[in-house]
Design a protein around this motif. Structure first.
Motif, short mmCIF file in Angstrom:
data_model
loop_
_atom_site.label_atom_id
_atom_site.label_comp_id
_atom_site.label_asym_id
_atom_site.label_seq_id
_atom_site.Cartn_x
_atom_site.Cartn_y
_atom_site.Cartn_z
N MET A 1 0.82 -1.21 0.00
CA MET A 1 0.00 0.00 0.00
C MET A 1 0.86 1.26 0.00
N GLY A 2 2.14 1.10 0.22
CA GLY A 2 3.06 2.23 0.29
C GLY A 2 4.08 2.01 1.38
N ASP A 3 5.19 2.70 1.28
CA ASP A 3 6.27 2.58 2.27
C ASP A 3 6.12 3.65 3.35
N GLN A 4 6.61 3.31 4.52
CA GLN A 4 6.65 4.28 5.61
C GLN A 4 7.68 5.35 5.29
N LYS A 5 7.27 6.59 5.39
CA LYS A 5 8.17 7.68 5.05
C LYS A 5 8.99 8.10 6.26
N GLU A 6 10.24 8.35 6.01
CA GLU A 6 11.14 8.77 7.09
C GLU A 6 10.74 10.15 7.59
N HIS A 7 10.72 10.30 8.89
CA HIS A 7 10.36 11.55 9.55
C HIS A 7 8.91 11.96 9.26
N ALA A 8 8.06 10.98 8.95
CA ALA A 8 6.65 11.29 8.71
C ALA A 8 5.97 11.69 10.02
N SER A 9 5.03 12.59 9.95
CA SER A 9 4.30 13.01 11.14
C SER A 9 3.37 11.88 11.60
N PRO A 10 3.11 11.78 12.89
CA PRO A 10 2.16 10.77 13.37
C PRO A 10 0.77 11.05 12.79
N PHE A 11 0.02 10.00 12.55
CA PHE A 11 -1.37 10.20 12.13
C PHE A 11 -2.22 10.51 13.36
N THR A 12 -3.40 11.01 13.15
CA THR A 12 -4.27 11.43 14.25
C THR A 12 -5.72 11.22 13.83
N LEU A 13 -6.65 11.71 14.62
CA LEU A 13 -8.06 11.64 14.25
C LEU A 13 -8.30 12.45 12.97
#
Length: 480
Positions: A352-364
Motif C-alpha cells: 500500500m506504500g512505504d513508511q516515510k522517514e520523519h513522517a508526522s504521526p497520524f491522528t483523528l
C-alpha cells in the motif's frame, strides 16, 4: 469462533485471537443497534464486545502470564459493555449473554474438539504434565456426570410427557362421553300432522305431548349479532347487515385501553426513531482505490485474481472469495478484485506504500494516505479496519481515522502530549483538558478513550461524564 479460526488456533493461537478481534470489531462497527433492534442482533453484537474485551486484556499480558488459568479469570464486562446495554435498555439477559460468552471463549481456545480429544494449545500452556493429566481427568469426570445428568433429565421429561398424554386422553374421553349422553337425553322431535291437516303438533318423547311451539321463549341477551338479539321469540334479527361503524368504534376503544407494553415490545416493535433511520439510510460512499505506484512482484487493493496469481502463484487453498497462502489469506470482492488481506504467515507480497522517514504521526481525521506515510503497508485489512501486528486503526465511511487500539504499542499516532503543569481532569472537562493531563490515549473507540485498562467516557458535546481508573494511572481531580 468459526472453523478457520479454530484450525488456525491449533498452530498460531495469538494470531487467531488477533484475527477474531478484527472480525468482531468489524461486526460492531458495521451493525447499527438501537433499542428496537431484534434481540438476536443485539446478542450477536454484545457477544462480540465481550469476547474482544477479554482477548485484548489477554494480549496485553506478559508472555509468562498468558496461561489458561488467567484466560479463564478475565471478565467481559467493560465500560463499552455498560454503554451498550444502557443504550439498548438491556436488563437480565445481557448478563446471561456475558456469562455464556466468557465460558465459550475459554472453551474455544482450550479445546479443539470438545467430544473426542482435549487439545491444549502449546503457545499458552504454562503447567506441568501432572497438571495436564489432572485437568484431563477432571474434564472427563465432569463429562461423565454431565452425561448421567442428561440421561436422568431425559427420562424425567419422557415420564412427564407420558403422564400429560394420559391426562389429556382421559379428559377427551370424558368430554366425548358427556356429548354422547347429552345427545341421548335430547332425542330429536318428530313433526306429525294432526287430524285437521295442520303440522303444528309436535310428537316427542314427552308424555304430555305439549305444543312446544306455543311456549313463550326467553329473551336472548347475548352479544352475538344476527342471533336472536331482538324480541322475545328467540328468532334472529330481521336486519341482514351489521353496522360497520359501530364495530370499528368498539375495536378502536378496546385498543385504546391497552397499555403501551402490550402494543410495543423490546424486540419486535415496528416503531423506528426517525433520527436513527436517517443515520442508517445515509448513502455510503464507494471507496476508490488509492492511486499508487506499486513495485513489480506485488499486489494491492483492487488487484485482480490474475494479478495476484502472477505475484503469489497458486494459492494453498481456494475458498470462493478467499485465497489462502499457508495461514495468510486474501479476500476478493464481487468483482474478483482484492478487498483485503491478513498476512499471518508474513509471506504476502501486499503493498500500500512505504513508511516515510520523519513522517508526522497520524491522528483523528487523518486519511488513509496519511496512515500509510506514517506506518507503511498494514499487516491486515478487514473491512474498515487496518491491522499493524496486534494494533488496529479504524476508518469511517469517508475513509478517515475515527479510532485505534495500540495493543502492540507500535502505532505512530498522536493527538497531543501531556503537559507537566496541566491540571487533573474531572467531570465536565473537555477532551483537550484530558489530553493536557494524560496525553494521547492507548485506544479510542467511539466516545471512550482508554489509557491501558483505564477508560474515560465523553458525552456528545465532548465533555467527560465518567471514568474507570482500573490501571490507577488517570490524573483525576478527586476533590471534584
Amino acid at each position: 469462533m468459526d472453523n478457520s479460526l479454530r484450525e488456525l488456533a491449533k498452530e498460531h493461537t495469538l494470531e487467531a485471537m488477533k484475527i477474531e478481534i478484527q472480525k468482531n470489531q468489524q461486526l460492531i462497527d458495521t451493525t447499527p443497534v438501537y433499542r428496537n433492534t431484534y434481540r438476536t442482533t443485539k446478542i450477536e453484537v454484545l457477544r462480540a464486545i465481550i469476547r474482544n474485551h477479554i482477548l485484548r486484556q489477554f494480549l496485553h499480558l506478559s508472555f509468562e502470564d498468558r496461561t489458561f488459568q488467567n484466560l479463564k479469570r478475565l471478565k467481559g464486562t467493560s465500560n463499552e459493555f455498560e454503554i451498550f446495554i444502557s443504550n439498548i435498555s438491556a436488563t437480565s439477559y445481557a448478563y446471561e449473554v456475558t456469562y455464556n460468552a466468557e465460558k465459550q471463549l475459554f472453551l474455544d481456545y482450550k479445546h479443539v474438539n470438545h467430544r473426542n480429544t482435549d487439545y491444549f494449545l502449546e503457545q499458552l500452556l504454562d503447567t506441568s504434565l501432572e497438571e495436564q493429566d489432572e485437568t484431563i481427568r477432571i474434564t472427563r469426570t465432569t463429562r461423565i456426570f454431565s452425561s448421567v445428568f442428561n440421561m436422568i433429565r431425559k427420562t424425567v421429561n419422557i415420564a412427564g410427557l407420558s403422564i400429560s398424554w394420559l391426562i389429556t386422553i382421559f379428559f377427551v374421553v370424558c368430554i366425548i362421553g358427556a356429548v354422547i349422553g347429552t345427545i341421548r337425553n335430547h332425542e330429536p322431535n318428530t313433526l306429525e300432522a294432526d287430524s285437521t291437516g295442520n303440522s303444528n303438533a309436535i310428537v316427542g318423547s314427552d308424555s304430555d305431548n305439549k305444543m312446544r311451539s306455543l311456549d313463550v321463549q326467553i329473551e336472548d341477551h347475548s352479544t352475538a349479532s344476527n342471533f336472536g338479539n331482538e324480541g322475545i321469540s328467540g328468532n334472529d334479527s330481521s336486519e341482514d347487515s351489521v353496522d360497520d361503524t359501530a364495530t370499528e368504534n368498539v375495536i378502536d376503544a378496546s385498543l385504546s385501553t391497552l397499555p403501551p407494553e402490550a402494543v410495543k415490545s423490546d424486540d419486535y416493535s415496528f416503531e423506528k426513531d426517525k433520527e436513527d433511520q436517517t443515520s442508517v439510510l445515509v448513502p455510503v460512499e464507494e471507496e476508490e482505490p488509492v492511486a499508487i505506484e506499486i513495485p513489480e512482484e506485488t499486489f494491492t487493493m483492487g488487484s485482480t485474481k490474475d494479478q495476484v496469481k502472477a505475484v503469489m502463484g497458486n494459492p494453498t487453498s481456494n475458498l470462493g472469495s478467499s485465497w489462502n497462502y499457508e495461514y495468510s489469506s486474501i479476500q476478493f470482492d464481487q468483482n474478483e478484485q482484492v478487498d483485503g488481506w491478513s498476512n499471518i504467515s508474513h509471506n504476502l507480497k501486499a503493498y500500500m506504500g512505504d513508511q516515510k522517514e520523519h513522517a508526522s504521526p497520524f491522528t483523528l481525521d487523518s486519511t488513509k494516505e496519511d496512515v500509510v506515510d506514517s506506518m507503511g503497508t498494514p499487516t491486515s485489512i478487514i473491512g474498515t479496519t487496518w491491522g499493524y501486528e496486534y494494533s488496529m486503526v479504524n476508518f469511517d465511511r469517508n475513509h478517515t481515522v475515527i479510532g485505534w487500539s495500540n495493543i502492540s504499542d507500535n502505532l505512530n499516532v498522536s493527538i497531543g502530549l501531556a503537559q507537566k503543569d496541566a491540571m487533573p481532569f474531572t467531570t465536565h472537562s473537555s477532551k483537550q483538558e484530558v489530553i493536557n493531563a494524560m496525553g494521547t490515549p492507548t485506544s479510542i473507540i467511539g466516545d471512550t478513550w482508554s489509557y491501558d485498562y483505564s477508560s474515560i467516557r465523553f458525552d456528545n458535546s465532548g465533555e467527560v461524564i465518567s471514568w474507570s481508573d482500573i490501571s490507577h494511572n488517570l490524573k483525576i481531580d478527586s476533590l471534584n
